[in-house]
Every structure is written in structure tokens, then in C-alpha cells.
Design an enzyme around this catalytic site. Structure first.
Site, PDB file in Angstrom:
ATOM      1  N   TYR A 126       0.976  -1.117  -0.015  1.00  0.00           N
ATOM      2  CA  TYR A 126       0.131   0.030  -0.043  1.00  0.00           C
ATOM      3  C   TYR A 126       0.864   1.170  -0.193  1.00  0.00           C
ATOM      4  CZ  TYR A 126      -4.196   2.854   1.328  1.00  0.00           C
ATOM      5  OH  TYR A 126      -5.257   3.673   1.212  1.00  0.00           O
ATOM      6  N   SER A 127       1.565   1.553  -1.135  1.00  0.00           N
ATOM      7  CA  SER A 127       2.399   2.559  -1.239  1.00  0.00           C
ATOM      8  C   SER A 127       2.844   2.593  -2.838  1.00  0.00           C
ATOM      9  CB  SER A 127       3.890   2.419  -0.442  1.00  0.00           C
ATOM     10  OG  SER A 127       4.466   1.200  -0.406  1.00  0.00           O
ATOM     11  N   LEU A 161      14.566  -3.877  10.873  1.00  0.00           N
ATOM     12  CA  LEU A 161      13.434  -3.278  11.360  1.00  0.00           C
ATOM     13  C   LEU A 161      12.188  -2.611  10.257  1.00  0.00           C
ATOM     14  CD1 LEU A 161      11.612  -2.548  13.924  1.00  0.00           C
ATOM     15  CD2 LEU A 161      12.959  -0.518  14.054  1.00  0.00           C
ATOM     16  N   GLY A 166       2.725  -2.200   7.136  1.00  0.00           N
ATOM     17  CA  GLY A 166       1.443  -2.503   6.395  1.00  0.00           C
ATOM     18  C   GLY A 166       1.200  -3.851   6.303  1.00  0.00           C
ATOM     19  N   TRP A 167       0.878  -4.776   5.263  1.00  0.00           N
ATOM     20  CA  TRP A 167       0.256  -5.820   5.279  1.00  0.00           C
ATOM     21  C   TRP A 167       1.692  -6.940   5.047  1.00  0.00           C
ATOM     22  CZ3 TRP A 167      -2.743  -2.074   3.809  1.00  0.00           C
ATOM     23  CH2 TRP A 167      -4.054  -2.232   4.642  1.00  0.00           C
ATOM     24  N   GLY A 168       2.861  -6.552   5.284  1.00  0.00           N
ATOM     25  CA  GLY A 168       4.111  -7.288   5.189  1.00  0.00           C
ATOM     26  C   GLY A 168       4.606  -7.519   4.055  1.00  0.00           C
ATOM     27  N   ILE A 187       0.685  -0.344  13.378  1.00  0.00           N
ATOM     28  CA  ILE A 187      -0.497   0.633  14.612  1.00  0.00           C
ATOM     29  C   ILE A 187      -1.636  -0.153  14.418  1.00  0.00           C
ATOM     30  CG2 ILE A 187       0.512   2.705  15.017  1.00  0.00           C
ATOM     31  CD1 ILE A 187      -1.381   3.838  13.106  1.00  0.00           C
ATOM     32  N   CYS A 347      -6.341  11.807  -5.233  1.00  0.00           N
ATOM     33  CA  CYS A 347      -5.027  11.585  -4.802  1.00  0.00           C
ATOM     34  C   CYS A 347      -4.151  11.381  -6.221  1.00  0.00           C
ATOM     35  CB  CYS A 347      -4.874  10.424  -4.035  1.00  0.00           C
ATOM     36  SG  CYS A 347      -5.369  10.765  -2.194  1.00  0.00           S
TER      37      CYS A 347
END
Length: 401
Positions: A126-127, A161, A166-168, A187, A347
Site C-alpha cells: 500500500y505505497s 526493522l 502494512g500487510w507485510g 499500529i 490523490c
């Protein structure tokens, strides 16, 4: 009611018309919308679209034209007062405090995961993708993830780290292709649960944790740190706290990669609709603000800009979502379609206008002794170049240039 002259002047400067016949013109269905738009600007624009007050065939182009002409400035006293109050609030309070950051997780990242699975595709990234040589979203996202790992000089046995994981997506590539041991923090409870279930057989540890709580975990220093698409939530009051936390997590010879949306100019202005409905408290740094936050803490080894790739990424997300909508609408509800369309395409218009930028920075501690050499792909073959782990598995010799 008549269209206010101030609105006509602002849209006219952008070559956008109300009820015109071009794809980027607004077709207004509710006349009260004009007054609301004059008073509350972008909040009324987004809310009005979701309600069905207006339509536009080429929404991203309309937004781009308005932004390029400066039509996003407050046009009425009410808007100017709100902007001043928001600026004062940002100075006095901390809209990106820990409690508020958890609210962002619940507001945006914890929505129905089927939306993200349909929109993002198999990468679940998601980027912004990296479209330098890619021709589709999946390749652009995989190229971005491998680019991050290569810029970090990631190798088997490194401890990584992943801050705002996100979803990994990055954790998956780093562990499976580069042999890294990954600690990922988010989060969002939903994201953490997804990673635990999806990657239970990989060396990925995930936790629900704000970056300010990292010292409480008593973790050993990391060889590499990455933060992709999370810095937008930090806020200028917390920049130095964030950078110091990242510095403290790094080994002296380690590297950090920061991937963030940026603003082409320094401004305290935010999009009220995005701030209200999508990313509460989100603030985009300018280049000057980003450097100010880093100064005296981390050094810049490399800076790459590819903001126009985000427009292509957002348009691809919209195409995926629209294709999946017939099966999603039964569970999610029709209103969400217009809400999500406005979010993604407005966006896309922001990045088309070039007010929105996308930056990748490689950072190091001031006491690092090794020389860093920047990486840029030069051909399609670069994307599929063997990673250190892939090369080790095949018995090939591999080096990172």
C-alpha cells in the site's frame, strides 16, 4: 442560487467549468453545493461527491487543474479561520500523538481487508510502485520492494526493522529473497493479524507498536531499518523524535531507507476531506522540513524522487477496485464506491499536479565508516537480478553494486 463569483473566478483560472461539456468539468446536481463549496472548500468538494451532489468523468484531471492554479486556497472567511485555527492547534497540541496514531489505524487501515486485497493485488503493498521499467502494478510493486532491499544492501542474516509494515510486503521479500530476519511493527491490529496468519512459516516477528514505544521493547540494534509510507503520519512536531528513534535502533554501520510522500512546497495547509475521512492528522513534509528534522541526527546518503509513479499506482489501484466492485458491493454498500473513487482519483490528481512528491532516502548514522554507493536500475533485467539469498540458494556468486 447563482454560482458565487469567487467560485467562478477560482475554477475559471483552472479552466474548469460548472456544468460544462468537457470530461474534467463538474456536473452539479444540487445547487446548495455551491455555497457549501465556497465556505468549506475541499471538505465540501469530497463530501458533496460522496453524497452525489456532483459528478465528473475525469476526476483526477479536474483535481490536478484546480491544484495547479492554486484553487485549493480558502475562498471565504470561514475557510481562512479554520486554516488559522488548525495551524494554531498543530503548534499547541500534538495531532500525531500516540493515542491519535492508534485512531488512524482504526479509521483507515482496519477497514474490511477485502477492499485492500482487491485493490492492491498479490503484493499487498500500500505505497507507491516503482514504474521505471515496469508495465503493470504487480511488477512495479515487486520492483519497489527489491529496490528497497538493494538500496539497503540487505544480505542473509541481517536484522531488519520494518516500521509501519502494512500487510507485510517488504517483510515478505526481505525474508524470503534476502534471508533477513525481520521485526515488523504496525499500529493496525488487522494488519498484524494478517501478517501472523499469512507468514507464519517465515522469520518475521510482528507487533502492534508505535515507533515511540520501541525503546520499551529492549530490542538489539538492527543492521537495517526501513519505513515505507509511514512518515506521512509522523508530523513536524515529532520529526526529530522519529529520526532519533531510528538512529537509536541502528547499528553504527547500518542503513535506513525512508520512503515518504512529500510536498513540493512548505505549507501548513492540508486537504480537509483527507484529514477528516482518510488520514486524520496526516502531514506531508517539504524537502526543507525533512532536512531540518534530520539535521544532526542522520545523514543523507541518497535521495531519489519518483512522484509521478504514484499517479500510475493510484490509477491502477482504482482499476483493480472497480473490477472487483461487483463482488464487493454486496457486503460493503454502494456509498463506499463513491467514497473510495474520490479518495483514489483525487490523490491521483494531487500527484499529477506535481504538488505531491514521492521520495526515497537512504540514511545512515553519523559514525558510519563505510562508503555508500547509490543504486538505480538501468534495464528490465535489473528487476529480476538474483538477490543474495537467491544466489546463495543456487550456488551463484552474488554482489550488490
Amino acid at each position: 442560487m447563482a454560482i458565487p463569483a469567487t467560485l467562478l473566478a477560482a475554477t475559471g483560472a483552472a479552466d474548469v467549468q460548472f456544468n460544462g461539456d468537457r470530461p474534467w468539468d463538474l456536473q452539479v446536481h444540487r445547487r446548495q453545493f455551491y455555497g457549501e463549496l465556497l465556505r468549506t472548500g475541499s471538505l465540501a468538494l469530497g463530501d458533496g461527491y460522496v453524497r452525489g451532489d456532483w459528478d465528473c468523468d475525469h476526476l483526477s484531471e479536474m483535481i490536478s487543474r484546480l491544484l495547479k492554479s492554486g484553487a485549493n486556497r480558502p475562498l471565504a472567511l470561514q475557510g481562512r479561520l479554520f486554516e488559522s485555527i488548525q495551524w494554531l492547534s498543530d503548534q499547541i497540541l500534538n495531532p500525531q500523538g500516540i493515542t491519535q496514531s492508534l485512531r488512524v489505524g482504526r479509521r483507515h487501515y482496519d477497514i474490511d481487508p477485502r477492499v485492500y486485497e482487491a485493490m492492491l493485488g498479490p503484493s499487498m503493498a500500500y505505497s507507491c510502485g516503482y514504474w521505471r521499467h515496469a508495465t503493470n502494478l504487480d511488477d512495479a510493486q515487486e520492483a519497489k520492494l527489491h529496490l528497497v532491499c538493494k538500496k539497503l544492501e540487505l544480505k542473509p542474516g541481517d536484522r531488519l526493522l520494518d516500521v509501519g509494515c502494512g500487510w507485510g510486503a517488504l517483510a515478505r521479500v526481505a525474508s524470503q529473497h534476502y534471508g533477513a530476519e525481520v521485526v515488523a511493527i504496525t499500529i493496525s491490529n488487522r494488519q498484524a493479524s494478517y501478517i501472523r496468519e499469512k507468514f507464519s512459516d517465515t522469520p518475521i516477528t510482528v507487533g502492534v507498536c508505535d515507533y515511540r514505544s520501541l525503546p520499551q521493547l529492549n530490542l538489539e540494534p538492527f543492521d537495517k531499518v526501513a519505513s515505507i509510507g509511514m512518515f506521512e503520519h509522523v508530523g513536524r512536531r515529532n520529526d526529530r523524535t522519529f529520526h532519533q528513534a531510528m538512529n537509536d535502533c541502528l547499528n553504527p554501520e547500518g542503513l535506513m531507507l525512508l520512503h515518504t510522500i512529500g510536498s513540493a512546497s512548505t505549507t501548513h495547509r492540508t486537504d480537509r476531506w483527507i484529514d477528516t475521512h482518510i488520514f486524520p492528522g496526516g502531514r506531508l513534509p517539504s524537502a526543507m522540513q525533512l532536512c531540518k528534522g534530520l539535521e544532526g541526527i542522520l545523514l543523507i546518503e541518497d535521495w531519489e524522487s519518483f512522484g509521478q509513479d504514484y499517479e500510475r499506482t493510484l490509477l491502477s489501484w482504482w482499476e483493480n477496485f472497480e473490477l472487483a466492485w461487483p463482488r464487493l458491493c454486496q457486503e460493503i454498500g454502494q456509498d463506499f464506491y463513491r467514497f473510495w473513487r474520490y479518495y483514489l482519483l483525487s490523490c491521483a490528481g494531487y500527484f499529477r499536479s506535481r504538488q505531491g512528491q514521492l521520495w526515497q532516502l537512504v540514511l545512515s548514522r553519523a559514525d558510519r565508516q563505510s562508503t555508500y554507493r547509490s543504486i538505480r536500475p538501468s534495464s528490465d533485467e535489473w528487476i529480476s537480478t538474483s538477490s543474495p539469498q537467491d544466489a546463495a540458494d543456487s550456488g551463484q556468486e552474488c554482489c550488490i553494486n
